[in-house]
Design a protein around this motif. Structure first.
Motif, PDB file in Angstrom:
ATOM      1  N   ALA A 115     -32.174  37.116 -23.932  1.00 22.59           N
ATOM      2  CA  ALA A 115     -32.296  37.056 -22.469  1.00 22.59           C
ATOM      3  C   ALA A 115     -32.532  38.447 -21.893  1.00 22.59           C
ATOM      4  CB  ALA A 115     -31.047  36.427 -21.856  1.00 22.59           C
ATOM      5  N   GLY A 116     -31.831  39.447 -22.455  1.00 22.57           N
ATOM      6  CA  GLY A 116     -32.035  40.822 -22.005  1.00 22.57           C
ATOM      7  C   GLY A 116     -33.423  41.324 -22.319  1.00 22.57           C
ATOM      8  N   GLU A 117     -33.902  41.032 -23.515  1.00 25.79           N
ATOM      9  CA  GLU A 117     -35.247  41.472 -23.915  1.00 25.79           C
ATOM     10  C   GLU A 117     -36.325  40.844 -23.042  1.00 25.79           C
ATOM     11  OE1 GLU A 117     -35.530  40.391 -27.990  1.00 25.79           O
ATOM     12  OE2 GLU A 117     -34.134  41.937 -28.696  1.00 25.79           O
ATOM     13  N   LYS A 118     -36.138  39.580 -22.723  1.00 26.65           N
ATOM     14  CA  LYS A 118     -37.128  38.855 -21.927  1.00 26.65           C
ATOM     15  C   LYS A 118     -36.942  39.062 -20.423  1.00 26.65           C
ATOM     16  CE  LYS A 118     -39.325  36.485 -25.204  1.00 26.65           C
ATOM     17  NZ  LYS A 118     -40.804  36.499 -25.387  1.00 26.65           N
ATOM     18  N   LYS A 119     -35.828  39.749 -20.067  1.00 27.29           N
ATOM     19  CA  LYS A 119     -35.482  39.953 -18.651  1.00 27.29           C
ATOM     20  C   LYS A 119     -35.391  38.617 -17.900  1.00 27.29           C
ATOM     21  CE  LYS A 119     -37.298  44.644 -18.194  1.00 27.29           C
ATOM     22  NZ  LYS A 119     -37.437  44.907 -19.636  1.00 27.29           N
ATOM     23  N   ARG A 120     -34.706  37.675 -18.534  1.00 29.72           N
ATOM     24  CA  ARG A 120     -34.499  36.357 -17.966  1.00 29.72           C
ATOM     25  C   ARG A 120     -33.025  36.139 -17.656  1.00 29.72           C
ATOM     26  NH1 ARG A 120     -39.071  34.982 -15.935  1.00 29.72           N
ATOM     27  NH2 ARG A 120     -38.921  37.235 -15.827  1.00 29.72           N
ATOM     28  N   VAL A 121     -32.732  35.310 -16.678  1.00 29.81           N
ATOM     29  CA  VAL A 121     -31.352  34.948 -16.335  1.00 29.81           C
ATOM     30  C   VAL A 121     -30.856  33.896 -17.316  1.00 29.81           C
ATOM     31  CG1 VAL A 121     -29.888  33.805 -14.621  1.00 29.81           C
ATOM     32  CG2 VAL A 121     -31.566  35.514 -13.895  1.00 29.81           C
ATOM     33  N   LEU A 122     -29.693  34.147 -17.896  1.00 24.59           N
ATOM     34  CA  LEU A 122     -29.018  33.169 -18.755  1.00 24.59           C
ATOM     35  C   LEU A 122     -27.707  32.832 -18.061  1.00 24.59           C
ATOM     36  CD1 LEU A 122     -28.761  31.542 -21.335  1.00 24.59           C
ATOM     37  CD2 LEU A 122     -27.970  33.600 -22.515  1.00 24.59           C
ATOM     38  N   PHE A 123     -27.651  31.667 -17.450  1.00 24.73           N
ATOM     39  CA  PHE A 123     -26.581  31.286 -16.524  1.00 24.73           C
ATOM     40  C   PHE A 123     -25.761  30.167 -17.144  1.00 24.73           C
ATOM     41  CE2 PHE A 123     -24.594  29.264 -12.934  1.00 24.73           C
ATOM     42  CZ  PHE A 123     -24.510  30.199 -11.921  1.00 24.73           C
ATOM     43  N   LEU A 124     -24.447  30.365 -17.214  1.00 29.58           N
ATOM     44  CA  LEU A 124     -23.552  29.384 -17.824  1.00 29.58           C
ATOM     45  C   LEU A 124     -22.719  28.681 -16.756  1.00 29.58           C
ATOM     46  CD1 LEU A 124     -22.263  28.071 -20.313  1.00 29.58           C
ATOM     47  CD2 LEU A 124     -20.797  30.086 -20.532  1.00 29.58           C
ATOM     48  N   SER A 125     -22.751  27.360 -16.779  1.00 29.19           N
ATOM     49  CA  SER A 125     -21.986  26.567 -15.815  1.00 29.19           C
ATOM     50  C   SER A 125     -20.486  26.739 -16.009  1.00 29.19           C
ATOM     51  CB  SER A 125     -22.347  25.085 -15.974  1.00 29.19           C
ATOM     52  OG  SER A 125     -21.455  24.274 -15.242  1.00 29.19           O
ATOM     53  N   SER A 126     -19.781  26.888 -14.897  1.00 30.89           N
ATOM     54  CA  SER A 126     -18.319  26.789 -14.864  1.00 30.89           C
ATOM     55  C   SER A 126     -17.977  26.272 -13.474  1.00 30.89           C
ATOM     56  CB  SER A 126     -17.648  28.130 -15.137  1.00 30.89           C
ATOM     57  OG  SER A 126     -16.245  27.964 -15.295  1.00 30.89           O
ATOM     58  N   THR A 127     -18.132  24.970 -13.295  1.00 31.68           N
ATOM     59  CA  THR A 127     -18.198  24.356 -11.976  1.00 31.68           C
ATOM     60  C   THR A 127     -16.957  24.593 -11.123  1.00 31.68           C
ATOM     61  OG1 THR A 127     -19.556  22.626 -12.995  1.00 31.68           O
ATOM     62  CG2 THR A 127     -18.726  22.193 -10.795  1.00 31.68           C
ATOM     63  N   PHE A 128     -15.778  24.610 -11.736  1.00 29.63           N
ATOM     64  CA  PHE A 128     -14.562  24.737 -10.934  1.00 29.63           C
ATOM     65  C   PHE A 128     -14.465  26.091 -10.227  1.00 29.63           C
ATOM     66  CE2 PHE A 128     -11.129  21.404 -11.444  1.00 29.63           C
ATOM     67  CZ  PHE A 128     -12.040  20.393 -11.619  1.00 29.63           C
ATOM     68  N   LEU A 129     -15.169  27.094 -10.700  1.00 33.46           N
ATOM     69  CA  LEU A 129     -15.188  28.375  -9.993  1.00 33.46           C
ATOM     70  C   LEU A 129     -15.843  28.241  -8.625  1.00 33.46           C
ATOM     71  CD1 LEU A 129     -16.118  30.803 -12.905  1.00 33.46           C
ATOM     72  CD2 LEU A 129     -13.903  30.622 -11.762  1.00 33.46           C
ATOM     73  N   TYR A 130     -16.568  27.145  -8.412  1.00 33.04           N
ATOM     74  CA  TYR A 130     -17.265  26.921  -7.142  1.00 33.04           C
ATOM     75  C   TYR A 130     -16.571  25.882  -6.271  1.00 33.04           C
ATOM     76  CZ  TYR A 130     -20.906  29.609  -9.432  1.00 33.04           C
ATOM     77  OH  TYR A 130     -21.597  30.615 -10.078  1.00 33.04           O
ATOM     78  N   ILE A 134     -10.262  25.899  -5.314  1.00 31.19           N
ATOM     79  CA  ILE A 134      -9.981  26.992  -6.246  1.00 31.19           C
ATOM     80  C   ILE A 134     -10.169  28.336  -5.552  1.00 31.19           C
ATOM     81  CG2 ILE A 134     -10.655  28.045  -8.431  1.00 31.19           C
ATOM     82  CD1 ILE A 134      -9.368  25.246  -8.682  1.00 31.19           C
ATOM     83  N   GLU A 135     -11.222  28.451  -4.761  1.00 24.56           N
ATOM     84  CA  GLU A 135     -11.465  29.693  -4.018  1.00 24.56           C
ATOM     85  C   GLU A 135     -10.309  29.978  -3.066  1.00 24.56           C
ATOM     86  OE1 GLU A 135     -16.374  29.451  -3.938  1.00 24.56           O
ATOM     87  OE2 GLU A 135     -15.203  28.767  -2.212  1.00 24.56           O
ATOM     88  N   PHE A 136      -9.793  28.936  -2.411  1.00 23.89           N
ATOM     89  CA  PHE A 136      -8.663  29.098  -1.480  1.00 23.89           C
ATOM     90  C   PHE A 136      -7.409  29.533  -2.234  1.00 23.89           C
ATOM     91  CE2 PHE A 136      -4.875  27.405   0.600  1.00 23.89           C
ATOM     92  CZ  PHE A 136      -5.028  27.845   1.909  1.00 23.89           C
ATOM     93  N   ILE A 137      -7.122  28.878  -3.363  1.00 22.36           N
ATOM     94  CA  ILE A 137      -5.939  29.219  -4.151  1.00 22.36           C
ATOM     95  C   ILE A 137      -5.997  30.680  -4.584  1.00 22.36           C
ATOM     96  CG2 ILE A 137      -4.746  28.813  -6.352  1.00 22.36           C
ATOM     97  CD1 ILE A 137      -5.578  25.834  -6.040  1.00 22.36           C
ATOM     98  N   ASP A 193      -9.423  33.469 -14.065  1.00 19.15           N
ATOM     99  CA  ASP A 193      -9.951  34.161 -12.895  1.00 19.15           C
ATOM    100  C   ASP A 193      -8.911  34.242 -11.788  1.00 19.15           C
ATOM    101  OD1 ASP A 193     -12.332  35.290 -11.465  1.00 19.15           O
ATOM    102  OD2 ASP A 193     -12.011  33.560 -10.158  1.00 19.15           O
ATOM    103  N   THR A 194      -8.083  33.217 -11.663  1.00 14.81           N
ATOM    104  CA  THR A 194      -7.100  33.149 -10.580  1.00 14.81           C
ATOM    105  C   THR A 194      -5.794  33.862 -10.910  1.00 14.81           C
ATOM    106  OG1 THR A 194      -8.018  31.029  -9.848  1.00 14.81           O
ATOM    107  CG2 THR A 194      -5.779  31.547  -9.118  1.00 14.81           C
ATOM    108  N   PHE A 195      -5.283  33.656 -12.125  1.00 14.08           N
ATOM    109  CA  PHE A 195      -3.967  34.175 -12.486  1.00 14.08           C
ATOM    110  C   PHE A 195      -4.014  35.418 -13.366  1.00 14.08           C
ATOM    111  CE2 PHE A 195      -3.220  29.571 -11.791  1.00 14.08           C
ATOM    112  CZ  PHE A 195      -2.305  29.665 -10.756  1.00 14.08           C
ATOM    113  N   GLY A 196      -5.187  35.766 -13.878  1.00  7.16           N
ATOM    114  CA  GLY A 196      -5.324  36.941 -14.727  1.00  7.16           C
ATOM    115  C   GLY A 196      -5.527  36.579 -16.185  1.00  7.16           C
ATOM    116  N   GLY A 197      -5.949  37.574 -16.957  1.00  6.19           N
ATOM    117  CA  GLY A 197      -6.179  37.367 -18.382  1.00  6.19           C
ATOM    118  C   GLY A 197      -4.937  36.851 -19.089  1.00  6.19           C
ATOM    119  N   ILE A 198      -5.122  36.221 -20.237  1.00  2.46           N
ATOM    120  CA  ILE A 198      -4.010  35.621 -20.976  1.00  2.46           C
ATOM    121  C   ILE A 198      -3.418  36.631 -21.950  1.00  2.46           C
ATOM    122  CG2 ILE A 198      -3.355  33.802 -22.598  1.00  2.46           C
ATOM    123  CD1 ILE A 198      -5.602  32.102 -21.357  1.00  2.46           C
ATOM    124  N   LYS A 199      -2.113  36.749 -21.917  1.00  2.04           N
ATOM    125  CA  LYS A 199      -1.395  37.629 -22.852  1.00  2.04           C
ATOM    126  C   LYS A 199      -1.006  36.869 -24.110  1.00  2.04           C
ATOM    127  CE  LYS A 199       2.562  40.793 -23.024  1.00  2.04           C
ATOM    128  NZ  LYS A 199       3.708  41.349 -22.233  1.00  2.04           N
TER     129      LYS A 199
END
Length: 336
Positions: A115-130, A134-137, A193-199
């Motif tokens: 994707a970097g070589e071709k200068k193309r967007v490689l987009f991965l779905s993670s629907t709950f981030l939208y 979740i944004e309010f929390i 994303d909301t509570f921080g990385g996992i220990k």
């Protein structure tokens, strides 16, 4: 643009793409600008169904479908185990790529490099981030420098996921891309994303049902986040009542959410009451799905994909982040 995989998710993406095209045309005053959607699926039966349902051209041959001269991006909506090869093929052809959850990290480094070589967007779905909830929390917890705890249970009986087909014939029936793994892949990105990385993660898992699967169907976990937040996470595919229940608390603060847009409630300290939080002007839902499934977020991440192509905004979730999430899921599955 091409939509590869014309099952339930492919049909959803086509429906939402049409909405996006219509809205963009009105917003920019370019109603006559031609956006063309092409469907691709190995099943000719699915192709014919989508041609009739969505009024688009379809192909049961990948090369023929992608060889149309007007295709500049592709949405990968097939079964997760097939994603790596399809992503690679699309990137080789110079296409921007949106992919649904992969559940396995096949060719991750290679495809990111391409994707970097071709200068193309490689987009991965993670629907709950939208999701607006979740944004309010996240916003509320950031305001408080939250350091408390949470309880979260997600459960739904496996045969009810796609009642129109046998779960054994659906990718969630396979051990490598199993249903519990999919739930973790949906939930963990936003939890991190909301509570921080996992220990660290501790817990147990086992099979308690008579389902015809060769993987465990119930997980009880304790998560310690790097922020100090501690969470209890329960995931299962045996609960006959579809359920998503979350409680978040610390001193002088309590929030609860039951997975639907109208179920978010916040503790009001001066009255001692839980008050409803309304975030949506209009909630979009598709027939045949549970109340937890809100179309708005699926639409918003498609809009984010096109914004990333235009260079307006970076994606909220990357393959690098997902690789770490999948590594945690691997460790969860290996817990004794």
């Amino acid at each position: 643009m091409a939509v590869i995989g014309l099952g339930s998710m492919g049909k959803r993406r086509i429906r939402l793409l049409k909405q996006y095209i219509e809205k963009e045309g009105k917003r920019n005053g370019r109603k006559n600008e031609k956006w063309e959607i092409t469907g691709i699926d190995l099943s000719r039966e699915r192709c014919l169904e989508v041609e009739e349902l969505c009024n688009i051209e379809t192909f049961s041959d990948l090369d023929k479908g992608l060889s149309k001269g007007n295709i500049d991006c592709a949405l990968i909506c097939s079964s997760p185990a097939s994603h790596a090869e399809l992503i690679h093929e699309c990137l080789k052809r110079g296409l921007h790529v949106f992919t649904e959850m992969n559940l396995v990290n096949d060719r991750y480094h290679e495809n990111q490099r391409l994707a970097g070589e071709k200068k193309r967007v490689l987009f991965l779905s993670s629907t709950f981030l939208y999701r607006k909830e979740i944004e309010f929390i996240k916003e509320k917890l950031q305001e408080k420098s939250f350091g408390g705890g949470y309880f979260y249970h997600i459960g739904q009986y496996l045969p009810d996921w796609h009642p129109w087909e046998k779960y054994q014939n659906f990718f969630i029936g396979a051990k490598r891309t199993n249903a519990c793994r999919e739930i973790f892949a949906i939930e963990m990105p936003w939890l991190i994303d909301t509570f921080g990385g996992i220990k660290q993660i501790q817990g147990i898992h086992k099979k308690i049902s008579s389902l015809e699967i060769d993987y465990d169907d119930m997980y009880h976990l304790t998560l310690e986040h790097e922020s100090g937040v501690v969470g209890s996470l329960i995931v299962d595919v045996v609960s006959p009542k579809a359920e998503r229940i979350m409680n978040i608390w610390e001193e002088h603060f309590h929030l609860e959410w039951r997975g639907t847009p109208d179920s978010l409630r916040l503790y009001e300290e001066n009255t001692g009451n839980m008050i409803s939080v309304a975030l949506y002007e209009n909630v979009e839902r598709a027939e045949g799905y549970s109340a937890f499934v809100v179309e708005n977020a699926y639409y918003e991440e498609l809009a984010a994909f096109f914004a990333a192509i235009r260079g307006e905004k970076a994606a909220r979730y990357s393959f690098g982040q997902d690789e770490k999430v999948l590594a945690w899921i691997d460790r969860i599955e290996e817990l004794k």
